[in-house]
Design a protein around this motif. Structure first.
Motif, short mmCIF file in Angstrom:
data_model
loop_
_atom_site.label_atom_id
_atom_site.label_comp_id
_atom_site.label_asym_id
_atom_site.label_seq_id
_atom_site.Cartn_x
_atom_site.Cartn_y
_atom_site.Cartn_z
N MET A 142 0.85 -1.20 0.00
CA MET A 142 0.00 0.00 0.00
C MET A 142 0.88 1.25 0.00
O MET A 142 1.77 1.38 0.84
N LEU A 143 0.64 2.13 -0.92
CA LEU A 143 1.42 3.36 -1.01
C LEU A 143 0.94 4.38 0.03
O LEU A 143 -0.23 4.41 0.39
N THR A 144 1.86 5.24 0.45
CA THR A 144 1.45 6.35 1.30
C THR A 144 0.57 7.29 0.48
O THR A 144 0.55 7.26 -0.76
N GLU A 145 -0.14 8.16 1.19
CA GLU A 145 -1.04 9.09 0.50
C GLU A 145 -0.27 9.98 -0.48
O GLU A 145 -0.73 10.24 -1.59
N ARG A 146 0.92 10.43 -0.08
CA ARG A 146 1.70 11.31 -0.96
C ARG A 146 2.18 10.56 -2.20
O ARG A 146 2.07 11.07 -3.31
N ARG A 147 2.71 9.36 -2.01
CA ARG A 147 3.20 8.61 -3.17
C ARG A 147 2.05 8.23 -4.11
O ARG A 147 2.21 8.23 -5.33
N GLU A 161 10.20 0.60 -6.06
CA GLU A 161 9.13 -0.34 -5.78
C GLU A 161 8.45 -0.85 -7.05
O GLU A 161 7.52 -1.66 -6.98
N GLU A 167 10.39 11.04 -3.65
CA GLU A 167 9.28 10.08 -3.66
C GLU A 167 9.23 9.30 -4.98
O GLU A 167 8.89 8.11 -5.00
N THR A 190 11.12 17.10 -2.80
CA THR A 190 10.38 16.02 -2.13
C THR A 190 9.76 15.08 -3.15
O THR A 190 9.79 13.86 -2.99
N ARG A 198 11.55 6.45 -4.79
CA ARG A 198 10.97 5.33 -4.04
C ARG A 198 9.95 4.57 -4.91
O ARG A 198 9.92 3.34 -4.90
#
Length: 338
Positions: free
Chosen positions: A1-6, A52, A45, A41, A48
């Motif tokens: 599950m990705l973070t909200e920002r990613r 992934e 991201e 930023t 990352r």
């Protein structure tokens, strides 16, 4: 599950890449989509996301493009399905009511509507009885170890195949075997037949494996004939600048190619299936995405599909395929009973 920002960055990359067909840089994401996040930023991201497997960098100095994994995450979690507006829905319904109540005409108009509104290749197959089911079979001795297998389907089609026999058998015994197998397997589809192969004699198994293969081939051929529209729109995409890619696509639209291009078995009615790039079982199809839905009635179904490069407007494609399949369901139910 990705973070909200990613997840927000991935959605921005997909949306921008679909629009521009150009690798997406971090500054574009910052300027057009996420002005509250600094480019530095966003770059971090994006690294990352690349690690992934959700995006890739085609060239060292280029921005990023979505991978098949990124598109899948987008479709499952981030996509906003675009249903047609009320005005468009009314216009399309009016168009369908202007043509004759014939399945072929409806299929052709459905393909035209899909291609025009999504700018992709649209394929609509007419409803056929699926899956194919056995009515009865007959075995005719030709040589000591060779018979002619005659398979009659419930839809009254007849299919024939030469069948090597595992042992010499007289015609009287073949006739008895034919009647026995017909009684035991009548009304069965390929999956039913294969589930009951255990416990059969070698000769019975040889016959019923051949019958199952015939039923499966019949199911795959159910994509033909089909209404096809939007070829010009499809090959105008940057992904088809190479002549070989155009010829490849044309090959899928000829002969038995549709059986490889469209999902088999078709998705359950009421659902929209999305197949993205490398998810295709066949390597030659891994440049394409397919958005498909079934329509018709319980005993006979057709397929509504959009085909394009993986850089596809998935939200619009899913919304239009769902709408057109539902509309065809309504028309068939009203005209022929559902």
């Amino acid at each position: 599950m990705l973070t909200e920002r990613r997840a927000a960055i991935l959605r921005s990359i997909v949306d921008e890449y679909v629009d521009s067909a150009q690798p997406v840089a971090s500054r574009v994401v910052a300027l057009k989509y996420l002005g509250h996040v600094s480019p530095a930023t966003i770059r971090n991201e994006m690294v990352r996301l690349e690690e992934e497997g959700y995006i890739s960098q085609p060239h060292t100095s280029a921005g990023r493009v979505p991978s098949d994994k990124g598109y899948r995450y987008y479709v499952e979690r981030l996509m906003r399905e675009e249903a047609p507006s009320r005005e468009m829905g009314l216009m399309v319904r009016h168009q369908f009511h202007q043509v004759e109540e014939r399945l072929e005409d409806w299929a052709r108009l459905a393909a035209v509507v899909l291609a025009a509104h999504v700018q992709a290749l649209a394929v609509v197959t007419a409803p056929r009885n699926r899956p194919a089911r056995l009515r009865w079979l007959e075995l005719v001795k030709l040589q000591e170890l060779l018979a002619l297998l005659v398979v009659v389907l419930q839809q009254a089609q007849v299919r024939q195949q030469l069948l090597p026999l595992p042992e010499p058998v007289e015609q009287d015994d073949l006739s008895v075997l034919s009647r026995s197998l017909s009684e035991r397997f009548a009304g069965q589809d390929a999956q039913d037949v294969r589930s009951r192969l255990e416990g059969l004699s070698p000769l019975e198994r040889t016959v019923m494996e051949a019958v199952a293969a015939i039923l499966e081939a019949e199911d795959r051929s159910s994509h033909e004939p089909a209404a096809i529209e939007g070829l010009r729109e499809a090959i105008s995409q940057p992904e088809f600048q190479e002549r070989e890619r155009v010829l490849e696509l044309l090959g899928f639209l000829e002969g038995s190619g549709l059986g490889r291009l469209l999902p088999f078995p078709a998705p359950p009615r009421g659902q929209v299936q999305v197949i993205i790039g490398s998810e295709h079982p066949e390597s030659s199809l891994r440049h394409y995405s397919v958005v498909a839905a079934a329509y018709g009635h319980p005993s006979a179904t057709g397929t509504v599909a959009l085909v394009g490069p993986t850089r596809l407007r998935y939200g619009r494609a899913v919304g239009m395929v769902r709408f057109v399949a539902s509309l065809l369901d309504e028309l068939i139910s009203a005209s022929f009973g559902g």
